[in-house]
Scaffold this motif. Sequence first.
Motif, PDB file in Angstrom:
ATOM      1  N   SER A  22      31.901  11.606 115.962  1.00 39.53           N
ATOM      2  CA  SER A  22      31.975  11.102 114.857  1.00 39.53           C
ATOM      3  C   SER A  22      31.222   9.569 114.260  1.00 39.53           C
ATOM      4  N   ALA A  23      29.960  10.604 114.089  1.00 42.57           N
ATOM      5  CA  ALA A  23      29.090  10.342 112.815  1.00 42.57           C
ATOM      6  C   ALA A  23      29.772  11.386 111.588  1.00 42.57           C
ATOM      7  N   HIS A  24      30.545  12.596 112.077  1.00 45.69           N
ATOM      8  CA  HIS A  24      30.373  13.404 110.590  1.00 45.69           C
ATOM      9  C   HIS A  24      32.291  12.696 110.257  1.00 45.69           C
ATOM     10  N   ILE A  25      33.102  12.172 111.370  1.00 43.00           N
ATOM     11  CA  ILE A  25      33.705  11.737 111.057  1.00 43.00           C
ATOM     12  C   ILE A  25      33.475  10.327 110.079  1.00 43.00           C
ATOM     13  N   MET A  26      32.890   9.487 110.685  1.00 47.16           N
ATOM     14  CA  MET A  26      32.498   8.171 109.530  1.00 47.16           C
ATOM     15  C   MET A  26      31.741   9.073 108.191  1.00 47.16           C
ATOM     16  N   ALA A  27      30.568   9.752 108.446  1.00 42.32           N
ATOM     17  CA  ALA A  27      30.115  10.139 106.993  1.00 42.32           C
ATOM     18  C   ALA A  27      31.189  10.732 105.965  1.00 42.32           C
ATOM     19  N   ASP A  28      32.921  11.769 106.668  1.00 40.17           N
ATOM     20  CA  ASP A  28      33.858  11.526 106.204  1.00 40.17           C
ATOM     21  C   ASP A  28      34.433  10.454 105.410  1.00 40.17           C
ATOM     22  N   TRP A  29      34.581   9.621 106.150  1.00 39.73           N
ATOM     23  CA  TRP A  29      35.284   8.934 105.323  1.00 39.73           C
ATOM     24  C   TRP A  29      34.533   7.849 104.383  1.00 39.73           C
ATOM     25  N   THR A  30      33.032   7.963 104.542  1.00 44.30           N
ATOM     26  CA  THR A  30      32.765   6.933 103.709  1.00 44.30           C
ATOM     27  C   THR A  30      31.916   7.518 102.414  1.00 44.30           C
ATOM     28  N   LYS A  31      32.782   9.011 102.243  1.00 41.81           N
ATOM     29  CA  LYS A  31      32.222   9.740 100.636  1.00 41.81           C
ATOM     30  C   LYS A  31      33.581   9.549  99.972  1.00 41.81           C
ATOM     31  N   ALA A  32      35.237   9.313 101.487  1.00 39.90           N
ATOM     32  CA  ALA A  32      36.504   9.277 100.446  1.00 39.90           C
ATOM     33  C   ALA A  32      36.475   8.252  99.803  1.00 39.90           C
ATOM     34  N   LEU A  33      35.840   6.643 100.429  1.00 43.27           N
ATOM     35  CA  LEU A  33      35.599   5.868  99.962  1.00 43.27           C
ATOM     36  C   LEU A  33      35.086   5.675  98.746  1.00 43.27           C
ATOM     37  N   SER A  34      33.962   6.362  98.611  1.00 37.76           N
ATOM     38  CA  SER A  34      33.070   6.356  97.157  1.00 37.76           C
ATOM     39  C   SER A  34      34.017   6.740  96.392  1.00 37.76           C
ATOM     40  N   VAL A  35      34.708   7.975  96.335  1.00 32.89           N
ATOM     41  CA  VAL A  35      35.400   8.367  95.036  1.00 32.89           C
ATOM     42  C   VAL A  35      36.629   7.722  94.956  1.00 32.89           C
ATOM     43  N   GLU A  36      36.992   6.853  96.299  1.00 34.91           N
ATOM     44  CA  GLU A  36      37.629   5.773  95.787  1.00 34.91           C
ATOM     45  C   GLU A  36      37.697   4.776  94.693  1.00 34.91           C
ATOM     46  N   MET A  37      36.024   4.628  95.455  1.00 39.05           N
ATOM     47  CA  MET A  37      35.569   3.490  93.941  1.00 39.05           C
ATOM     48  C   MET A  37      35.452   4.224  92.595  1.00 39.05           C
ATOM     49  N   PHE A  38      34.892   5.310  92.574  1.00 39.87           N
ATOM     50  CA  PHE A  38      35.329   5.779  90.989  1.00 39.87           C
ATOM     51  C   PHE A  38      36.436   5.582  90.891  1.00 39.87           C
ATOM     52  N   PHE A  39      36.799   6.437  91.408  1.00 40.81           N
ATOM     53  CA  PHE A  39      38.947   6.325  91.091  1.00 40.81           C
ATOM     54  C   PHE A  39      39.448   4.721  90.232  1.00 40.81           C
ATOM     55  N   GLU A  41      37.243   2.069  89.365  1.00 45.22           N
ATOM     56  CA  GLU A  41      36.713   1.554  88.393  1.00 45.22           C
ATOM     57  C   GLU A  41      37.252   2.681  86.658  1.00 45.22           C
ATOM     58  N   ALA A  42      37.746   3.497  86.878  1.00 47.64           N
ATOM     59  CA  ALA A  42      38.432   4.407  85.822  1.00 47.64           C
ATOM     60  C   ALA A  42      39.306   4.038  85.965  1.00 47.64           C
ATOM     61  N   GLU A  43      40.217   3.093  86.754  1.00 54.74           N
ATOM     62  CA  GLU A  43      41.750   2.943  86.309  1.00 54.74           C
ATOM     63  C   GLU A  43      41.040   1.733  85.562  1.00 54.74           C
ATOM     64  N   LYS A  44      40.096   1.326  85.893  1.00 54.40           N
ATOM     65  CA  LYS A  44      40.062  -0.584  85.520  1.00 54.40           C
ATOM     66  C   LYS A  44      39.449  -0.340  83.950  1.00 54.40           C
ATOM     67  N   ARG A  45      38.946   1.221  83.519  1.00 56.40           N
ATOM     68  CA  ARG A  45      38.310   1.086  82.544  1.00 56.40           C
ATOM     69  C   ARG A  45      39.501   2.149  81.384  1.00 56.40           C
ATOM     70  N   MET A  46      40.433   2.656  82.356  1.00 63.82           N
ATOM     71  CA  MET A  46      41.936   3.278  81.671  1.00 63.82           C
ATOM     72  C   MET A  46      42.341   1.736  81.234  1.00 63.82           C
ATOM     73  N   GLN A  47      42.394  -0.019  81.817  1.00 65.71           N
ATOM     74  CA  GLN A  47      43.704  -0.832  80.837  1.00 65.71           C
ATOM     75  C   GLN A  47      43.108  -1.072  79.342  1.00 65.71           C
ATOM     76  N   MET A  48      41.880   0.034  78.976  1.00 69.19           N
ATOM     77  CA  MET A  48      41.232  -0.255  77.623  1.00 69.19           C
ATOM     78  C   MET A  48      41.833   0.276  76.427  1.00 69.19           C
ATOM     79  N   VAL A  49      42.606   1.683  77.108  1.00 70.89           N
ATOM     80  CA  VAL A  49      42.570   2.831  76.042  1.00 70.89           C
ATOM     81  C   VAL A  49      44.352   2.381  75.911  1.00 70.89           C
ATOM     82  N   ASP A  50      44.585   2.649  74.156  1.00 65.73           N
ATOM     83  CA  ASP A  50      46.135   2.714  74.498  1.00 65.73           C
ATOM     84  C   ASP A  50      46.665   3.912  74.393  1.00 65.73           C
TER      85      ASP A  50
END
Length: 89
Positions: A22-39, A41-50
């Motif tokens: 169970s801890a392994h599955i939760m850790a994998d999900w936490t890693k996935a959420l971290s990557v989602e936060m990265f994306f 932020e990338a989307e937010k910054r992309m709003q400044m690119v034309d």
Amino acid sequence: MASLLTYRIRKVNPAGRVFCNSAHIMADWTKALSVEMFFAEAEKRMQMVDGEGRVHLESRLRLARSMLGTLDPLSFIEQWISPEERYQR
């Protein structure tokens, strides 16, 4: 440190394997959420690119997201194997 803790749980309590799984599955999900936060932020910054630069970045972001897969915690729980399922195999 985590691997030592995992070893101790498994050695002291065989049922602790359920916790480890169970801890392994939760850790994998936490890693996935971290990557989602990265994306996000990338989307937010992309709003400044034309122009074409933005089109190119949007395409790259879609490609990268497609490699990530699901972030639904229920999908992660579906991967979990209960003790009963483990012993039935």
